[in-house]
Design an enzyme around this catalytic site. Structure first.
Site, PDB file in Angstrom:
ATOM      1  N   LYS A  17       0.860  -1.183   0.000  1.00 54.58           N
ATOM      2  CA  LYS A  17       0.000   0.000   0.000  1.00 54.58           C
ATOM      3  C   LYS A  17       0.899   1.237   0.000  1.00 54.58           C
ATOM      4  CE  LYS A  17      -4.126  -0.104   0.746  1.00 54.58           C
ATOM      5  NZ  LYS A  17      -5.242  -0.340  -0.195  1.00 54.58           N
ATOM      6  N   THR A  62      -3.387  -5.509   1.027  1.00 52.88           N
ATOM      7  CA  THR A  62      -2.766  -4.186   1.149  1.00 52.88           C
ATOM      8  C   THR A  62      -3.538  -3.312   2.128  1.00 52.88           C
ATOM      9  OG1 THR A  62      -3.973  -3.226  -0.732  1.00 52.88           O
ATOM     10  CG2 THR A  62      -1.873  -4.322  -1.202  1.00 52.88           C
ATOM     11  N   HIS A 252      20.125  26.940 -13.611  1.00 53.17           N
ATOM     12  CA  HIS A 252      20.874  27.972 -14.330  1.00 53.17           C
ATOM     13  C   HIS A 252      20.297  29.368 -14.105  1.00 53.17           C
ATOM     14  CE1 HIS A 252      23.097  24.843 -16.352  1.00 53.17           C
ATOM     15  NE2 HIS A 252      21.992  24.314 -16.837  1.00 53.17           N
TER      16      HIS A 252
END
Length: 303
Positions: A17, A62, A252
């Site tokens: 899960k 799960t 940058h």
């Protein structure tokens, strides 16, 4: 259908899960403490038949793993992301014979208490702390990390002497902005002994402090040089850490050409820059303690 009845066989697999959002409030009178985690559970083991025939006999749902996360947060509290992950990983492997390996990934979000209040908080703009705990019934492996740690030096950075070919247009720069958003994982030398368990919070705070100090102190001729200085400082000053991996985009900042308006735009005079978000240079590397084995996956920082 069994694996032997077909020319196709099952490879690596896991299930669990993902992204269980857990907020634990601890009350000490009028003073409250918050732990805010995003916990993902991944389990693997004797799971061939569920893939081949849909036989769920070895499958822990799960939904059960989700419930376990919240129950453990209540029952055991959350001392740190690493300690909580270790509790979960050991529980899933040691309590369910078909489960041979558990991997717990955690993100931790930071809140700060508002001045004058014991129960009011503001979400900070700090980086996200991360942890990955893997346990196979023997020694656990603990990785700690961070992501979105955005840092900038407005000087003490140069970039020149690089290779030039017919497609090179970038000018050399003797005074530039160096900015990046650090994603990093570091591996602890700890092998599971109770007596020498690291202080996870102190280890994290110490490693983070060394990363920032190295970034600030390094007169940089390349982002690679800065990365190596950051990793070296952590390894040299934190004996519990054997390996540290970085993924660092070069954020940058280009000096804007103001000559068409009759204005010079030199760094020494306080320049104006264009912050470009893409494309960007991406610098990645691992720094190791001499003699240590590299074990952090190359692509882990992108997860």
């Amino acid at each position: 259908m069994t694996a032997h009845a077909h020319p196709v066989v099952l490879g690596q697999n896991q299930y669990g899960k993902a992204e269980n959002r857990v907020v634990k409030v601890t009350r000490d009178g009028d003073t409250h403490r918050l732990k805010d985690l995003n916990v993902s559970v991944s389990l693997s083991g004797d799971m061939a038949e569920v893939h081949y025939s849909g036989d769920n006999a070895n499958v822990l749902p799960t939904d059960t793993t989700k419930n376990t996360v919240f129950a453990f947060a209540k029952k055991h509290g959350i001392e740190s992301a690493e300690a909580f992950g270790l509790l979960l990983a050991r529980h899933f492997v040691d309590s369910r014979q078909p489960i041979h390996r558990a991997r717990i990934r955690i993100e931790e979000y930071t809140w700060e208490r508002l001045e004058g209040s014991g129960h009011s908080f503001a979400r900070t703009g700090r980086e996200t702390r991360t942890a990955q705990i893997t346990y196979d019934g023997r020694a656990p492996e603990v990785l700690t990390g961070l992501k979105d740690l955005t840092v900038m030096n407005t000087t003490d950075s140069e970039f020149w002497g690089f290779v030039k070919d017919p497609y090179t247009t970038l000018p050399e720069d003797r005074d530039r902005i160096l900015a990046t958003s650090v994603s990093s994982w570091w591996r602890h030398a700890w092998t599971g002994g109770e007596a020498d368990t690291p202080d996870w919070d102190a280890s994290y705070d110490g490693a983070r402090a060394h990363l920032l100090r190295a970034f600030a102190d390094t007169y940089s001729l390349s982002l690679q040089q800065t990365l190596y200085a950051m990793g070296s400082r952590v390894i040299e000053n934190r004996p519990e850490i054997d390996e540290i991996r970085f993924s660092m985009p070069n954020k940058h900042h280009f000096r804007v050409d103001l000559e068409p308006f009759g204005m010079a735009n030199e760094a020494a005079d306080g320049a104006v820059y264009l912050a470009a978000d893409r494309p960007y240079g991406l610098i990645e590397a691992t720094v190791l303690r001499a003699g240590a084995e590299a074990r952090i996956p190359v692509d882990l920082t992108n997860l």
